[in-house]
Design a protein around this motif. Structure first.
Motif, PDB file in Angstrom:
ATOM      1  N   ARG A  40       2.131 -87.991   1.575  1.00 55.39           N
ATOM      2  CA  ARG A  40       0.741 -88.434   1.809  1.00 55.39           C
ATOM      3  C   ARG A  40      -0.035 -88.467   0.497  1.00 55.39           C
ATOM      4  O   ARG A  40      -0.820 -89.386   0.263  1.00 55.39           O
ATOM      5  CB  ARG A  40       0.058 -87.487   2.799  1.00 55.39           C
ATOM      6  CG  ARG A  40      -1.420 -87.817   3.038  1.00 55.39           C
ATOM      7  CD  ARG A  40      -1.613 -89.259   3.475  1.00 55.39           C
ATOM      8  NE  ARG A  40      -3.011 -89.645   3.486  1.00 55.39           N
ATOM      9  CZ  ARG A  40      -3.449 -90.883   3.317  1.00 55.39           C
ATOM     10  NH1 ARG A  40      -2.581 -91.886   3.101  1.00 55.39           N
ATOM     11  NH2 ARG A  40      -4.735 -91.150   3.338  1.00 55.39           N
ATOM     12  N   ARG A  41       0.221 -87.495  -0.373  1.00 56.63           N
ATOM     13  CA  ARG A  41      -0.445 -87.501  -1.683  1.00 56.63           C
ATOM     14  C   ARG A  41      -0.071 -88.755  -2.462  1.00 56.63           C
ATOM     15  O   ARG A  41      -0.915 -89.374  -3.125  1.00 56.63           O
ATOM     16  CB  ARG A  41      -0.049 -86.254  -2.480  1.00 56.63           C
ATOM     17  CG  ARG A  41      -0.905 -85.988  -3.714  1.00 56.63           C
ATOM     18  CD  ARG A  41      -0.367 -84.808  -4.490  1.00 56.63           C
ATOM     19  NE  ARG A  41      -1.319 -84.263  -5.455  1.00 56.63           N
ATOM     20  CZ  ARG A  41      -1.607 -84.787  -6.638  1.00 56.63           C
ATOM     21  NH1 ARG A  41      -0.998 -85.913  -7.012  1.00 56.63           N
ATOM     22  NH2 ARG A  41      -2.477 -84.214  -7.453  1.00 56.63           N
ATOM     23  N   GLU A  43       0.742 -91.623  -1.210  1.00 58.27           N
ATOM     24  CA  GLU A  43       0.031 -92.754  -0.611  1.00 58.27           C
ATOM     25  C   GLU A  43      -1.401 -92.841  -1.137  1.00 58.27           C
ATOM     26  O   GLU A  43      -1.896 -93.920  -1.464  1.00 58.27           O
ATOM     27  CB  GLU A  43       0.027 -92.616   0.908  1.00 58.27           C
ATOM     28  CG  GLU A  43       1.398 -92.799   1.558  1.00 58.27           C
ATOM     29  CD  GLU A  43       1.370 -92.499   3.048  1.00 58.27           C
ATOM     30  OE1 GLU A  43       0.292 -92.095   3.553  1.00 58.27           O
ATOM     31  OE2 GLU A  43       2.406 -92.667   3.721  1.00 58.27           O
ATOM     32  N   VAL A  44      -2.068 -91.687  -1.211  1.00 56.87           N
ATOM     33  CA  VAL A  44      -3.438 -91.663  -1.727  1.00 56.87           C
ATOM     34  C   VAL A  44      -3.467 -92.094  -3.196  1.00 56.87           C
ATOM     35  O   VAL A  44      -4.328 -92.879  -3.612  1.00 56.87           O
ATOM     36  CB  VAL A  44      -4.051 -90.259  -1.556  1.00 56.87           C
ATOM     37  CG1 VAL A  44      -5.427 -90.184  -2.236  1.00 56.87           C
ATOM     38  CG2 VAL A  44      -4.179 -89.894  -0.087  1.00 56.87           C
ATOM     39  N   THR A  46      -1.387 -94.007  -4.720  1.00 58.57           N
ATOM     40  CA  THR A  46      -1.160 -95.450  -4.786  1.00 58.57           C
ATOM     41  C   THR A  46      -2.457 -96.219  -4.557  1.00 58.57           C
ATOM     42  O   THR A  46      -2.741 -97.213  -5.242  1.00 58.57           O
ATOM     43  CB  THR A  46      -0.110 -95.861  -3.737  1.00 58.57           C
ATOM     44  OG1 THR A  46       1.110 -95.174  -3.995  1.00 58.57           O
ATOM     45  CG2 THR A  46       0.161 -97.359  -3.801  1.00 58.57           C
ATOM     46  N   GLU A  47      -3.265 -95.744  -3.627  1.00 54.80           N
ATOM     47  CA  GLU A  47      -4.562 -96.373  -3.369  1.00 54.80           C
ATOM     48  C   GLU A  47      -5.499 -96.204  -4.564  1.00 54.80           C
ATOM     49  O   GLU A  47      -6.227 -97.127  -4.939  1.00 54.80           O
ATOM     50  CB  GLU A  47      -5.185 -95.777  -2.110  1.00 54.80           C
ATOM     51  CG  GLU A  47      -4.391 -96.069  -0.830  1.00 54.80           C
ATOM     52  CD  GLU A  47      -4.959 -95.334   0.380  1.00 54.80           C
ATOM     53  OE1 GLU A  47      -6.038 -94.732   0.251  1.00 54.80           O
ATOM     54  OE2 GLU A  47      -4.307 -95.366   1.442  1.00 54.80           O
ATOM     55  N   VAL A  48      -5.456 -95.016  -5.166  1.00 60.76           N
ATOM     56  CA  VAL A  48      -6.273 -94.776  -6.358  1.00 60.76           C
ATOM     57  C   VAL A  48      -5.849 -95.710  -7.488  1.00 60.76           C
ATOM     58  O   VAL A  48      -6.686 -96.280  -8.190  1.00 60.76           O
ATOM     59  CB  VAL A  48      -6.146 -93.303  -6.811  1.00 60.76           C
ATOM     60  CG1 VAL A  48      -6.786 -93.098  -8.187  1.00 60.76           C
ATOM     61  CG2 VAL A  48      -6.794 -92.376  -5.794  1.00 60.76           C
ATOM     62  N   ALA A  50      -4.475 -98.660  -7.272  1.00 56.23           N
ATOM     63  CA  ALA A  50      -4.939-100.024  -6.996  1.00 56.23           C
ATOM     64  C   ALA A  50      -6.417-100.168  -7.343  1.00 56.23           C
ATOM     65  O   ALA A  50      -6.842-101.182  -7.915  1.00 56.23           O
ATOM     66  CB  ALA A  50      -4.699-100.359  -5.522  1.00 56.23           C
ATOM     67  N   TRP A  51      -7.201 -99.142  -7.012  1.00 59.80           N
ATOM     68  CA  TRP A  51      -8.632 -99.179  -7.333  1.00 59.80           C
ATOM     69  C   TRP A  51      -8.838 -99.181  -8.847  1.00 59.80           C
ATOM     70  O   TRP A  51      -9.660 -99.941  -9.371  1.00 59.80           O
ATOM     71  CB  TRP A  51      -9.335 -97.978  -6.715  1.00 59.80           C
ATOM     72  CG  TRP A  51     -10.810 -97.957  -7.026  1.00 59.80           C
ATOM     73  CD1 TRP A  51     -11.807 -98.572  -6.338  1.00 59.80           C
ATOM     74  CD2 TRP A  51     -11.434 -97.304  -8.151  1.00 59.80           C
ATOM     75  NE1 TRP A  51     -13.012 -98.339  -6.947  1.00 59.80           N
ATOM     76  CE2 TRP A  51     -12.811 -97.571  -8.056  1.00 59.80           C
ATOM     77  CE3 TRP A  51     -10.957 -96.523  -9.198  1.00 59.80           C
ATOM     78  CZ2 TRP A  51     -13.723 -97.073  -8.987  1.00 59.80           C
ATOM     79  CZ3 TRP A  51     -11.860 -96.036 -10.134  1.00 59.80           C
ATOM     80  CH2 TRP A  51     -13.225 -96.315 -10.019  1.00 59.80           C
ATOM     81  N   LYS A  52      -8.085 -98.320  -9.559  1.00 57.79           N
ATOM     82  CA  LYS A  52      -8.238 -98.243 -11.014  1.00 57.79           C
ATOM     83  C   LYS A  52      -7.882 -99.565 -11.687  1.00 57.79           C
ATOM     84  O   LYS A  52      -8.556 -99.998 -12.625  1.00 57.79           O
ATOM     85  CB  LYS A  52      -7.369 -97.121 -11.579  1.00 57.79           C
ATOM     86  CG  LYS A  52      -7.937 -95.725 -11.368  1.00 57.79           C
ATOM     87  CD  LYS A  52      -7.101 -94.682 -12.087  1.00 57.79           C
ATOM     88  CE  LYS A  52      -7.713 -93.299 -11.972  1.00 57.79           C
ATOM     89  NZ  LYS A  52      -6.945 -92.260 -12.693  1.00 57.79           N
ATOM     90  N   GLU A 100      -0.056 -94.806 -10.672  1.00 54.83           N
ATOM     91  CA  GLU A 100      -1.350 -95.441 -10.936  1.00 54.83           C
ATOM     92  C   GLU A 100      -1.225 -96.520 -12.010  1.00 54.83           C
ATOM     93  O   GLU A 100      -1.960 -97.502 -11.994  1.00 54.83           O
ATOM     94  CB  GLU A 100      -2.360 -94.388 -11.373  1.00 54.83           C
ATOM     95  CG  GLU A 100      -2.659 -93.341 -10.305  1.00 54.83           C
ATOM     96  CD  GLU A 100      -3.715 -92.349 -10.760  1.00 54.83           C
ATOM     97  OE1 GLU A 100      -4.451 -92.673 -11.717  1.00 54.83           O
ATOM     98  OE2 GLU A 100      -3.808 -91.263 -10.170  1.00 54.83           O
TER      99      GLU A 100
END
Length: 293
Positions: A40-41, A43-44, A46-48, A50-52, A100
């Motif tokens: 789960r970490r 996954e989070v 990976t989302e971070v 994409a945002w960066k 990231e």
């Protein structure tokens, strides 16, 4: 009944195997929970990432990593040594930082000495690529040429006739800055290295900063320390001066706290000593590492 002095281990009872099975089942359940949380970490993260990438934000965040370590150290208890926790989390952070954004580490590796390689691998984990460089200048060029390259260089040495830190004074976007110190956790008297990157240093709440001071005339270390103290700095360490005939001297000073170019103490150091000291320059700094007790 055995004698009190008899070292023969007791014979297991019928209940012992069942108790061991219960322990093993609990350990398996804990391992599953840890694995689920790590996935789960990821996954989070990976989302971070994409945002960066969308914000063109920097990947390496030593200040944030230091905050994580300090929080874990403050809450840690029980028989498991925090050193084991530190190694586990360094691997997690290093590998997940790669999610990231990809980066490469340029490591200064003098012939026959792998200490900086070991420090870099322990800190950044097994996934990032480590590239060997036989000179500090080569590391500086690699970082200057590529925003996705980090550099690992030796802690500055007194008396070095051509110290690498003097080349970080440029104000352009390609000039690397010191952003971290290695190891992030370890003995206070062990080997140390500094990480450079084309990224700004960020405050972590407990930091040290490096200032390059140009002296316009010959000045003793004691006098320079006095001038820095009068400007409001608490000095931790200072190099020998680099004096060359006909040229100003350069000094590297490590001071307590997070210092930026707009810090009024920098202006005061020059303003109050205009005939002795030129305008000081910040070349980065690092979050203070946790030290093994």
């Amino acid at each position: 009944m055995t004698d009190a002095g008899d070292s023969t281990p007791p014979v297991p009872t019928e209940a012992t195997p069942q108790r061991l099975l219960a322990f093993r089942e609990e350990i398996d359940q804990i391992d599953t929970q840890l694995h689920d949380l790590l996935m789960r970490r990821a996954e989070v993260v990976t989302e971070v990432g994409a945002w960066k990438r969308g914000q063109n934000a920097i990947v390496l965040r030593p200040a944030r990593e230091a905050e994580i370590f300090r929080r874990l150290a403050a809450r840690h208890q029980g028989p498991l040594a925090f050193g084991a926790i530190a190694r586990i989390w360094r691997e997690i952070i290093g590998d997940m930082t790669m999610m990231e954004g990809k980066f490469t580490i340029a490591v200064y590796l003098p012939e026959g000495d792998g200490v900086y390689w070991d420090l870099a691998r322990d800190h950044f984990g097994v996934l990032p690529a480590l590239m060997v460089h036989l000179s500090a200048g080569s590391v500086l060029r690699a970082v200057s040429d590529d925003t996705s390259t980090l550099g690992v260089l030796p802690w500055p040495q007194e008396g070095d006739p051509d110290p690498w830190w003097q080349y970080l004074q440029r104000a352009d976007d390609k000039s690397p800055r010191i952003v971290a110190r290695l190891p992030a956790y370890g003995p206070a008297n062990g080997p140390s290295a500094l990480v450079i990157a084309r990224a700004p240093m960020e405050a972590s709440g407990d930091d040290r900063s490096f200032i390059v001071v140009e002296t316009l005339k010959e000045i003793s270390r004691t006098r320079l320390l006095s001038r820095a103290g009068a400007a409001g700095f608490t000095v931790d360490w200072i190099t020998d001066q680099l004096d060359k005939p006909g040229l100003p001297g350069l000094h590297l000073i490590e001071v307590e706290g997070f210092v930026t170019e707009s810090d009024p103490r920098l202006h005061a150091l020059h303003r109050d000593n205009p005939e002795e000291i030129g305008q000081p320059r910040i070349i980065g700094g690092y979050p203070v590492p946790l030290r093994r007790k």
